[in-house]
Design a protein around this motif. Sequence first.
Motif, PDB file in Angstrom:
ATOM      1  N   ARG A 103      54.845 -30.789   5.484  1.00 62.72           N
ATOM      2  CA  ARG A 103      53.635 -31.176   6.210  1.00 62.72           C
ATOM      3  C   ARG A 103      52.681 -29.983   6.250  1.00 62.72           C
ATOM      4  O   ARG A 103      53.106 -28.834   6.125  1.00 62.72           O
ATOM      5  CB  ARG A 103      53.980 -31.626   7.620  1.00 62.72           C
ATOM      6  N   HIS A 104      51.409 -30.255   6.379  1.00 61.27           N
ATOM      7  CA  HIS A 104      50.414 -29.196   6.549  1.00 61.27           C
ATOM      8  C   HIS A 104      49.158 -29.821   7.153  1.00 61.27           C
ATOM      9  O   HIS A 104      49.038 -31.051   7.188  1.00 61.27           O
ATOM     10  CB  HIS A 104      50.106 -28.489   5.216  1.00 61.27           C
ATOM     11  N   THR A 105      48.259 -28.967   7.605  1.00 67.34           N
ATOM     12  CA  THR A 105      47.028 -29.509   8.176  1.00 67.34           C
ATOM     13  C   THR A 105      46.021 -29.744   7.038  1.00 67.34           C
ATOM     14  O   THR A 105      46.138 -29.150   5.960  1.00 67.34           O
ATOM     15  CB  THR A 105      46.391 -28.550   9.195  1.00 67.34           C
ATOM     16  N   ILE A 118      42.616 -30.312  -2.828  1.00 67.34           N
ATOM     17  CA  ILE A 118      41.944 -31.554  -2.428  1.00 67.34           C
ATOM     18  C   ILE A 118      42.976 -32.569  -1.925  1.00 67.34           C
ATOM     19  O   ILE A 118      43.949 -32.858  -2.625  1.00 67.34           O
ATOM     20  CB  ILE A 118      41.131 -32.131  -3.611  1.00 67.34           C
ATOM     21  N   GLU A 119      42.757 -33.059  -0.716  1.00 70.05           N
ATOM     22  CA  GLU A 119      43.716 -33.996  -0.114  1.00 70.05           C
ATOM     23  C   GLU A 119      43.118 -35.390   0.066  1.00 70.05           C
ATOM     24  O   GLU A 119      43.845 -36.332   0.369  1.00 70.05           O
ATOM     25  CB  GLU A 119      44.212 -33.451   1.229  1.00 70.05           C
ATOM     26  N   GLU A 120      41.788 -35.509  -0.074  1.00 69.37           N
ATOM     27  CA  GLU A 120      41.177 -36.840  -0.004  1.00 69.37           C
ATOM     28  C   GLU A 120      39.941 -36.869  -0.876  1.00 69.37           C
ATOM     29  O   GLU A 120      39.165 -35.904  -0.921  1.00 69.37           O
ATOM     30  CB  GLU A 120      40.776 -37.181   1.440  1.00 69.37           C
ATOM     31  N   ASN A 169      51.622 -35.466   5.868  1.00 73.18           N
ATOM     32  CA  ASN A 169      52.824 -35.172   5.102  1.00 73.18           C
ATOM     33  C   ASN A 169      52.421 -34.757   3.685  1.00 73.18           C
ATOM     34  O   ASN A 169      51.290 -35.025   3.250  1.00 73.18           O
ATOM     35  CB  ASN A 169      53.780 -36.375   5.097  1.00 73.18           C
ATOM     36  N   SER A 170      53.315 -34.086   2.981  1.00 71.23           N
ATOM     37  CA  SER A 170      52.955 -33.573   1.656  1.00 71.23           C
ATOM     38  C   SER A 170      54.154 -33.657   0.744  1.00 71.23           C
ATOM     39  O   SER A 170      55.209 -33.099   1.020  1.00 71.23           O
ATOM     40  CB  SER A 170      52.467 -32.128   1.781  1.00 71.23           C
ATOM     41  N   LEU A 171      53.957 -34.360  -0.367  1.00 71.65           N
ATOM     42  CA  LEU A 171      55.082 -34.727  -1.232  1.00 71.65           C
ATOM     43  C   LEU A 171      54.577 -34.788  -2.674  1.00 71.65           C
ATOM     44  O   LEU A 171      54.719 -35.769  -3.351  1.00 71.65           O
ATOM     45  CB  LEU A 171      55.577 -36.104  -0.746  1.00 71.65           C
ATOM     46  N   HIS A 172      53.881 -33.725  -3.090  1.00 69.68           N
ATOM     47  CA  HIS A 172      53.256 -33.745  -4.413  1.00 69.68           C
ATOM     48  C   HIS A 172      53.265 -32.351  -5.025  1.00 69.68           C
ATOM     49  O   HIS A 172      53.179 -31.368  -4.296  1.00 69.68           O
ATOM     50  CB  HIS A 172      51.808 -34.253  -4.304  1.00 69.68           C
ATOM     51  N   HIS A 173      53.405 -32.272  -6.365  1.00 66.29           N
ATOM     52  CA  HIS A 173      53.325 -30.962  -7.022  1.00 66.29           C
ATOM     53  C   HIS A 173      52.069 -30.864  -7.883  1.00 66.29           C
ATOM     54  O   HIS A 173      51.770 -29.823  -8.437  1.00 66.29           O
ATOM     55  CB  HIS A 173      54.595 -30.689  -7.845  1.00 66.29           C
ATOM     56  N   GLN A 189      52.646 -25.266   1.611  1.00 70.49           N
ATOM     57  CA  GLN A 189      53.780 -26.009   1.044  1.00 70.49           C
ATOM     58  C   GLN A 189      53.379 -27.469   0.817  1.00 70.49           C
ATOM     59  O   GLN A 189      53.288 -28.236   1.770  1.00 70.49           O
ATOM     60  CB  GLN A 189      54.961 -25.948   2.002  1.00 70.49           C
ATOM     61  N   HIS A 190      53.153 -27.814  -0.445  1.00 67.14           N
ATOM     62  CA  HIS A 190      52.822 -29.215  -0.742  1.00 67.14           C
ATOM     63  C   HIS A 190      54.077 -29.989  -1.139  1.00 67.14           C
ATOM     64  O   HIS A 190      54.107 -31.203  -1.071  1.00 67.14           O
ATOM     65  CB  HIS A 190      51.773 -29.283  -1.850  1.00 67.14           C
ATOM     66  N   TRP A 191      55.084 -29.244  -1.598  1.00 69.12           N
ATOM     67  CA  TRP A 191      56.345 -29.885  -2.003  1.00 69.12           C
ATOM     68  C   TRP A 191      57.388 -28.797  -2.128  1.00 69.12           C
ATOM     69  O   TRP A 191      57.224 -27.874  -2.931  1.00 69.12           O
ATOM     70  CB  TRP A 191      56.178 -30.599  -3.355  1.00 69.12           C
TER      71      TRP A 191
HETATM   72 MN    MN Z   1      49.504 -31.587   0.291  1.00 68.57          MN
END
Ligand code: MN
Length: 251
Positions: free
Chosen positions: A159-161, A207-209, A182-186, A142-144
């Motif tokens: 949120r996710h790891t 990709i998160e970073e 935290n995750s707030l993106h589509h 779940q990213h958003w």
């Molecule tokens: Mn995310």
Amino acid sequence: MERTKPIILIASFREPSSHGGDLERDAVESSYVKAVLDAGGDPLVVPYGAVEEDIIELAFITDGLLLPGGGDIEPTHYGEDRREKIENVSQKRDELELMLVKAFLTKKKPIFGICRGAQLINVAMGGTLYLDIGTDVGTATQHWTEEGVAVADQFGFDRHTVEIEEGSALHTYFGMKETTVNSLHHQSIKDVAKGLRVGARAKDGIIEEIESVNMEEHWILGLQWHPEAIVELHPENKILFEKFIQAAHKI
Ligand code: MN
């Protein structure tokens, strides 16, 4: 007088003024300003109406660039002609931020991108994005979600790891292989631009970073999550602002 703190440019967005009518204001969310102040930087907000010559001048006199979160980037900037699920595009904001990244790339001054900011750095350097994770990737993480938005707790929505890659600057900074964000993106980064590498992914591979392949030569870091919103809950996120300010201080 000698300067003791680096000046950090923060890109602004434009919104209607509370005074009504046609009035507008240039704004930046105070959580970014606070995070820069707390880490020892002097924030300076970029006027939304700045043109190229202003940007070049500002990049000359300041030490680092912070690109905050926001709406989607116009897909044509990364060679995509589909437009489904695209939200809150501002051509003006795209142009302003693309000019800022180019100016800071030329000067090799630190660039820190958060959420949309990370995507913007990747696009400015020649990378691409997934238009919509649900449509293009369709993974379970779940990213958003609407539920996440409804919760909107201190953690900041869903949120996710994330798994942190060894050998990355992020791994050096955090000293851990996994953390919760935290995750707030589509949308998310698809093809990583030349000169950048991946430092963290969610379990679904998103990709998160991203970061510069040579952080000593040029400090560039982009995060898909919002560190400014979880510095209290997960203090390692404060390190990212401190490393950014340190890199800017060396300039
Ligand atoms: Mn995310």
